[in-house]
Design a protein around this motif. Structure first.
Motif: not given
Length: 193
Positions: A71-75, A98-101, A138-142, A144-150
Motif C-alpha cells: 500500500v502507498s500511504f499519501v500524507w 518524512e513521517e513521525v510515529s 502516525v503523522a506527516n512530519a512535513r 509544507d508538502a505531502p509525504s509518501i510511505s510504502i
C-alpha cells in the motif's frame, strides 16, 4: 513510469509468503526486500501518489490469498492517524518526505501513555507488530508538502478488522480501513518496462 521494480518486489514477497515463515522471519526478510524498493523514488504510479486532505491509502497489490498487501500511504499536510493497531505484522518504508510515529501504551488506569517517537526519512524502514497492544499514531512530519510511505502488511490490511483508541480513556473502537483507489496498478503490463 515503469512498474518493473514494484512487480519484482511483489514476486519476491510472494516467494516469501510461499515459505510461510514465522512473524520474526517475515519481518526480517521482508524488510530486506522493501529497503531497495524505497531507496529509489521512480516507480510509484502517479494515481497512487495523489494527496488530499488527511491521508490516503492506495492499494498497490494484494496477494490473491491475502497473505500480504502493498500500500502507498499519501500524507497530506497536517495529516495524522488516530491511535490504532494493525493485527498483522507490517513494514513501513519511507519513499518521499518524512513521517513521525509515536508508540502508545495502555495503562491500568485507562489513558494511553506515549512511548518512543520514530522519525522516518526516505529509504528508511521500520517494523510494526501484530499484537493487539502494538499501538501508535502516525503523522506527516512535513508542514509544507505531502509525504509518501510504502507499507507492506502480512494480510489484506484494507479488510482487516482493527481498532482505533481514545488516548484519554484507552477505549477501543472497531474499524476497517479500506482503500482510497478504485483500481490497482497493472503490474503485469511490460510495455512501459
Amino acid at each position: 513510469m515503469s512498474t518493473h521494480k514494484l512487480r519484482n518486489f511483489v514476486q519476491a514477497m510472494t516467494r516469501l509468503a510461499d515459505e510461510a515463515p514465522d512473524e520474526a522471519a517475515w519481518l526480517e526478510r521482508g524488510e530486506a526486500l522493501l529497503r531497495p524498493l524505497v531507496a529509489e523514488d521512480d516507480w510509484l504510479p502517479e494515481s497512487c501518489a495523489e494527496a488530499g486532505p488527511g491521508y490516503r491509502q492506495y492499494l498497490l497489490h494484494c496477494d490473491p490469498l491475502e497473505r500480504f498487501s502493498v500500500v502507498s500511504f499519501v500524507w497530506g499536510v497536517g495529516a495524522r492517524t488516530p491511535v490504532h493497531n494493525h493485527r498483522v505484522p507490517g513494514l513501513v518504508g519511507m519513499l518521499r518526505g518524512e513521517e513521525v510515529s509515536v508508540a502508545m501504551h495502555p495503562t491500568p488506569e485507562g489513558p494511553l501513555r506515549e512511548g518512543a517517537t520514530d522519525r522516518l526519512r526516505p529509504g528508511e524502514v521500520v517494523r510494526v507488530g501484530s499484537a493487539a497492544d502494538d499501538l501508535h499514531w502516525v503523522a506527516n512530519a512535513r508542514a509544507d508538502a505531502p509525504s509518501i510511505s510504502i507499507h507492506v502488511y502480512g494480510g489484506n490490511i484494507g479488510a482487516v478488522e482493527r481498532q482505533t483508541f481514545d488516548p484519554a480513556t484507552g477505549a477501543p473502537k472497531r474499524f476497517v480501513s479500506g482503500y482510497s483507489n478504485a483500481a490497482v496498478p497493472n503490474l503485469w503490463d511490460r510495455s512501459g518496462g
